[in-house]
Design a protein around this motif. Structure first.
Motif, short mmCIF file in Angstrom:
data_model
loop_
_atom_site.label_atom_id
_atom_site.label_comp_id
_atom_site.label_asym_id
_atom_site.label_seq_id
_atom_site.Cartn_x
_atom_site.Cartn_y
_atom_site.Cartn_z
N GLY A 265 -17.31 -10.11 -0.01
CA GLY A 265 -17.71 -8.25 -1.13
C GLY A 265 -16.66 -9.27 -2.23
O GLY A 265 -16.84 -8.59 -3.29
N GLU A 266 -15.66 -9.77 -2.58
CA GLU A 266 -15.14 -10.75 -3.86
C GLU A 266 -16.53 -10.99 -4.66
O GLU A 266 -16.85 -10.66 -5.37
CB GLU A 266 -14.20 -11.51 -2.91
N MET A 267 -17.39 -12.03 -4.03
CA MET A 267 -18.26 -12.25 -5.17
C MET A 267 -19.23 -11.03 -4.73
O MET A 267 -19.27 -11.73 -6.20
CB MET A 267 -19.47 -13.74 -3.39
N SER A 268 -19.32 -10.74 -4.22
CA SER A 268 -20.38 -8.92 -5.41
C SER A 268 -19.97 -8.61 -6.42
O SER A 268 -20.26 -7.75 -7.48
CB SER A 268 -20.38 -8.05 -3.93
N ARG A 269 -18.69 -8.53 -6.52
CA ARG A 269 -17.54 -7.34 -7.70
C ARG A 269 -17.38 -8.79 -8.53
O ARG A 269 -17.77 -7.82 -10.05
CB ARG A 269 -15.86 -7.67 -6.68
N LEU A 270 -17.67 -10.52 -8.67
CA LEU A 270 -17.26 -11.15 -9.58
C LEU A 270 -18.75 -10.86 -10.23
O LEU A 270 -19.48 -10.82 -11.12
CB LEU A 270 -17.55 -12.08 -8.83
N LEU A 271 -20.10 -10.88 -9.76
CA LEU A 271 -20.63 -10.62 -9.99
C LEU A 271 -21.40 -8.91 -10.36
O LEU A 271 -22.82 -9.32 -10.93
CB LEU A 271 -22.40 -10.58 -8.58
N GLY A 272 -20.69 -8.11 -10.98
CA GLY A 272 -20.74 -7.00 -11.47
C GLY A 272 -21.90 -6.03 -10.23
O GLY A 272 -22.04 -4.81 -10.83
N ILE A 273 -21.53 -5.89 -9.18
CA ILE A 273 -21.98 -4.55 -8.12
C ILE A 273 -20.84 -3.54 -8.48
O ILE A 273 -21.95 -2.30 -8.16
CB ILE A 273 -21.87 -4.79 -6.57
N ASP A 274 -19.90 -3.57 -8.61
CA ASP A 274 -19.64 -1.67 -8.51
C ASP A 274 -19.73 -1.48 -10.31
O ASP A 274 -19.94 -0.31 -10.14
CB ASP A 274 -17.54 -2.28 -9.55
N ASP A 275 -19.81 -2.39 -11.72
CA ASP A 275 -20.61 -1.83 -12.25
C ASP A 275 -21.92 -1.10 -12.69
O ASP A 275 -21.69 -0.31 -13.42
CB ASP A 275 -20.37 -2.24 -13.76
N VAL A 276 -22.59 -1.41 -11.72
CA VAL A 276 -24.04 -1.23 -11.37
C VAL A 276 -23.70 0.42 -10.46
O VAL A 276 -24.71 1.19 -10.64
CB VAL A 276 -25.02 -2.28 -10.77
N LYS A 281 -24.38 6.31 -10.27
CA LYS A 281 -23.84 7.62 -9.79
C LYS A 281 -23.88 8.43 -11.74
O LYS A 281 -23.68 9.30 -11.33
CB LYS A 281 -22.59 7.55 -9.95
N ARG A 282 -23.63 8.04 -12.04
CA ARG A 282 -23.81 8.14 -13.61
C ARG A 282 -24.36 8.72 -14.13
O ARG A 282 -24.60 10.17 -14.28
CB ARG A 282 -22.65 7.61 -14.69
#
Length: 286
Positions: A265-276, A281-282
């Protein structure tokens, strides 16, 4: 990140310690920790991207693709290897301009001939000092009014001894080098002697497994060093972890060393998944 930021850091009192980055995952993790600079090594860039040794197989197009990508995502100035300049003096001029355009803060040029070889395998041979002086003059001319820093590296310690190498670096400094890279000194006394005799900032390569003693940054600072790079620590640690996992899997253990795995999960966050996810959603395109 341009050379201006690195120049400003260089003007401070503290040593600049730059860890090696060898792919984008390592860069993202170095970004999270926070350093004054990051070091992009030709050895590890070639190993990671091509699976080949550091003997000049990778060329300018390979390096600018890898290192330019690092510069685009790095939170710290990038110091990047350029081997001997990738061929003729025209190739070198093209490389300086390309690195500068890519936002690389400092370009490292060495005084080996072609094909070059990693300075810590005990085979490097330097060209005549006058040939490297010409490289310095070309690099300065190619930089123009830009702010990229020029690092002159000498590999002459093994074949010519310390005194001759210091003399070489002094000549490189007088012909435009901003930072002097003493490759493969074999003792702390050698490092201190070089730093005391040269009038430009000194860079030392703390390569795990190499010829130079590996110390904490503050210990090098006491010797008069301004920059220290640690190119091999992270990739060697990652390689050992990967080997451990593969060996365990082959033996039937799919979760070997599992407690030491980096969090997915941390790796996914570093790769920018939350921004995507937020972007989707927007715009209702989840």
């Amino acid at each position: 990140m341009s050379g201006a930021e690195l120049r400003a850091k260089m003007a401070g009192d503290q040593i600049i310690a730059a860890p090696g980055i060898y792919d984008h995952m390592s860069l993202l993790m170095a970004n999270e920790v926070g350093f004054d600079a990051h070091y992009a090594s030709g050895y590890w860039g070639t190993a990671s991207a091509m699976g080949e040794p550091d003997v000049g197989i990778a060329g300018y197009s390979d390096f600018i693709r890898i290192f330019g990508g690092f510069a685009a995502k790095s939170k710290a100035p990038i110091i990047a290897d350029a081997d001997t300049g990738f061929g003729s003096i025209a190739n070198l001029a093209h490389a300086v301009k390309g690195y500068q355009k890519a936002g690389i803060a400092a370009i490292q040029i060495e005084d080996q001939g072609f094909p070059k070889i990693c300075g810590h395998v005990g085979q490097a041979v330097s060209v005549d000092a006058e040939e490297m002086i010409a490289r310095m003059k070309v690099a300065v001319e190619a930089r123009g009014q830009g702010d990229i820093l020029i690092i002159a590296r000498s590999d002459a310690r093994r074949t010519e001894g310390l005194d001759a190498t210091i003399d070489r670096l002094d000549k490189y400094a007088k012909n435009g080098a901003d930072i002097l890279f003493l490759e493969a000194p074999q003792s702390l006394e050698e490092i201190e002697q070089a730093a005391s005799r040269l009038n430009k900032p000194i860079l030392v390569n703390a390569a795990h497994g190499g010829f130079t003693p590996v110390l904490p940054p503050t210990d090098y600072q006491k010797l008069g060093v301004k920059f220290v790079i640690y190119p091999a620590g992270a990739p060697l640690a990652a390689a050992q972890a990967a080997r451990n996992f593969y060996a365990g899997l082959k033996a039937g253990d799919a979760n070997g060393e599992g407690a030491g795995h980096f969090d997915f999960g941390e790796m996914s966050r570093l790769l920018g998944i939350d921004d995507v996810v937020a972007l989707q959603k927007r715009h209702d395109r989840a």
